[in-house]
Design a protein around this motif. Structure first.
Motif, PDB file in Angstrom:
ATOM      1  N   LYS A   2       7.463  -2.668  11.979  1.00 45.48           N
ATOM      2  CA  LYS A   2       6.526  -3.775  12.094  1.00 45.48           C
ATOM      3  C   LYS A   2       5.865  -4.043  10.738  1.00 45.48           C
ATOM      4  N   GLU A   3       5.752  -5.320  10.388  1.00 46.83           N
ATOM      5  CA  GLU A   3       5.098  -5.694   9.140  1.00 46.83           C
ATOM      6  C   GLU A   3       3.602  -5.413   9.245  1.00 46.83           C
ATOM      7  N   ARG A   4       3.034  -4.896   8.172  1.00 49.81           N
ATOM      8  CA  ARG A   4       1.615  -4.545   8.171  1.00 49.81           C
ATOM      9  C   ARG A   4       0.757  -5.771   7.897  1.00 49.81           C
ATOM     10  N   ASP A   5      -0.394  -5.795   8.536  1.00 54.62           N
ATOM     11  CA  ASP A   5      -1.347  -6.884   8.369  1.00 54.62           C
ATOM     12  C   ASP A   5      -1.887  -6.865   6.936  1.00 54.62           C
ATOM     13  N   PRO A   6      -1.835  -7.995   6.226  1.00 55.14           N
ATOM     14  CA  PRO A   6      -2.302  -8.016   4.838  1.00 55.14           C
ATOM     15  C   PRO A   6      -3.782  -7.658   4.690  1.00 55.14           C
ATOM     16  N   TYR A   7      -4.609  -7.993   5.666  1.00 57.70           N
ATOM     17  CA  TYR A   7      -6.027  -7.636   5.596  1.00 57.70           C
ATOM     18  C   TYR A   7      -6.218  -6.129   5.715  1.00 57.70           C
ATOM     19  N   LEU A   8      -5.450  -5.498   6.602  1.00 58.18           N
ATOM     20  CA  LEU A   8      -5.543  -4.046   6.731  1.00 58.18           C
ATOM     21  C   LEU A   8      -5.088  -3.368   5.442  1.00 58.18           C
ATOM     22  N   LEU A   9      -4.025  -3.905   4.839  1.00 55.74           N
ATOM     23  CA  LEU A   9      -3.544  -3.351   3.572  1.00 55.74           C
ATOM     24  C   LEU A   9      -4.599  -3.496   2.474  1.00 55.74           C
ATOM     25  N   GLU A  10      -5.239  -4.644   2.430  1.00 55.32           N
ATOM     26  CA  GLU A  10      -6.257  -4.887   1.409  1.00 55.32           C
ATOM     27  C   GLU A  10      -7.444  -3.938   1.575  1.00 55.32           C
ATOM     28  N   ILE A  11      -7.900  -3.762   2.795  1.00 58.53           N
ATOM     29  CA  ILE A  11      -9.002  -2.834   3.057  1.00 58.53           C
ATOM     30  C   ILE A  11      -8.595  -1.423   2.642  1.00 58.53           C
TER      31      ILE A  11
END
Length: 72
Positions: A2-11
């Motif tokens: 599953k592709e990771r949420d960009p906001y979660l990655l940024e946090i």
């Protein structure tokens, strides 16, 4: 996978960058925040959508503003 949420990655990247800048291990930050280091590892990797209470624990320890973690 599953592709990771960009906001979660940024946090996660911001938490990790702060931790490394302060020369704190992931286990050390976990102890300071009273969180399991494996949870922190998943947050840093963008694999875990943390609860607001978890972010509040981190915020109080590493002093970042939650809303500043998002791109405008």
């Amino acid at each position: 996978m599953k592709e990771r949420d960009p906001y979660l990655l940024e946090i996660g990247k911001k938490i990790q960058a702060y931790r490394k800048a302060k020369n704190i291990t992931i286990r050390g930050l976990g102890e300071l925040c009273k969180l399991d280091y494996s949870t922190l590892s998943r947050i840093e990797g963008g694999q875990y959508a943390s609860k607001i209470t978890t972010l509040k624990k981190l915020k109080s320890e590493i002093l970042f503003t939650f809303f500043s973690t998002f791109s405008t």
